[in-house]
Design an enzyme around this catalytic site. Structure first.
Site, mmCIF file in Angstrom:
data_model
loop_
_atom_site.group_PDB
_atom_site.id
_atom_site.type_symbol
_atom_site.label_atom_id
_atom_site.label_comp_id
_atom_site.label_asym_id
_atom_site.label_seq_id
_atom_site.Cartn_x
_atom_site.Cartn_y
_atom_site.Cartn_z
ATOM 1 N N ASP A 16 -7.034 -7.554 -6.608
ATOM 2 C CA ASP A 16 -6.691 -7.278 -5.223
ATOM 3 C C ASP A 16 -7.555 -6.090 -4.790
ATOM 4 O O ASP A 16 -8.222 -5.456 -5.613
ATOM 5 C CB ASP A 16 -5.196 -6.941 -5.131
ATOM 6 C CG ASP A 16 -4.795 -6.453 -3.756
ATOM 7 O OD1 ASP A 16 -5.117 -7.127 -2.766
ATOM 8 O OD2 ASP A 16 -4.184 -5.378 -3.681
ATOM 9 N N ASP B 284 -6.848 -3.475 -1.532
ATOM 10 C CA ASP B 284 -6.144 -2.301 -1.021
ATOM 11 C C ASP B 284 -5.014 -1.886 -1.958
ATOM 12 O O ASP B 284 -4.128 -2.678 -2.270
ATOM 13 C CB ASP B 284 -5.572 -2.579 0.376
ATOM 14 C CG ASP B 284 -6.663 -2.984 1.363
ATOM 15 O OD1 ASP B 284 -7.739 -2.376 1.313
ATOM 16 O OD2 ASP B 284 -6.433 -3.906 2.162
#
Length: 237
Positions: free
Chosen positions: A13, A15
């Protein structure tokens, strides 16, 4: 015992996992709402955290921003670019070392994000050369790749890297992202994030990003009887 042949790829991922850009995204949403005289509250932030950009657009309309979906899509990313301009992105403590070790071991990586793939490319450019070979973001979703919590984005990343999902590890920090990794049948490591991810099958929770090491990832091979993900071999879709 750690398996030197595992993982074949690591799917990150963005953020809150690689870099702490959540506050920047939130400021962009606040600025956009304020431009139209509307508030953007902590409740609004939590309602859109880690979710596809469509959730942000719907929330902005809900708080009263008088723009259509296409206009809001463009406006959200224009404001994000403004906020990010001049901001030096730095990897969360512990991540830079892991990326260096992955590059040295020749293990490729991908960024899979519900945010703009342009931001993912910017982050990838600060990582070791040729480490991040696949970036999937909102651009891809517009072309038919389904966003998290659907597993499609992670399965697509593995396919584009040319590896079996069974040979990958997903690294996440949000409930939607962790759900996507687990639904893809990929061992999913959860690092601390803005929202609590409830423990469950198919995921391993860490206390900090610094615990995320190559040695740890190699110990997660589902084919190893000592791996916490050994049972995935019997339940993998």
């Amino acid at each position: 015992m750690p398996n030197p042949g595992f993982p074949q790829a690591v799917l990150f991922d963005h953020d809150g996992t690689l870099v702490d850009t959540e506050p920047l995204w939130d400021r962009a949403k606040q600025n956009l709402a304020a431009e139209h005289g509307r508030p953007w509250t902590t409740e609004d932030s939590l309602a859109t955290l880690g979710r596809p950009v469509a959730a942000t657009i719907a929330r902005l309309q809900q708080v009263g921003v008088p723009l259509g979906e296409d206009e809001l899509f463009r406006a959200v990313f224009e404001h994000c670019v403004r906020v990010l301009e001049g901001t030096e992105l730095t990897f969360i403590d512990g991540i830079a070392k892991l990326l260096e070790d992955l590059a040295a071991a020749g293990i490729p990586a991908a960024i899979v994000t519900n945010a703009s793939s342009a931001i993912g490319h910017r982050t990838a450019s600060t990582a070791p050369e040729n480490l991040f070979r696949v970036i999937i973001g909102t651009d891809e979703y517009a072309q038919g790749v389904r966003p998290k919590p659907d597993p499609d984005a992670y399965l697509t990343a593995a396919r584009r890297l040319g590896v079996d999902p069974a040979g990958c590890v997903v690294v996440e920090d949000s409930p939607a992202g962790a759900a996507a990794g687990v639904a893809a049948g990929i061992p999913t490591v959860v690092v601390p994030g803005e929202m609590r991810v409830e423990p469950g099958p198919g995921m391993l929770h860490l206390g900090s990003h610094r615990e995320l090491t190559l040695e740890l990832l190699r110990s997660l091979d589902p084919q190893s009887p000592s791996s916490p993900f050994h049972a995935l071999q019997e339940t993998r879709p």
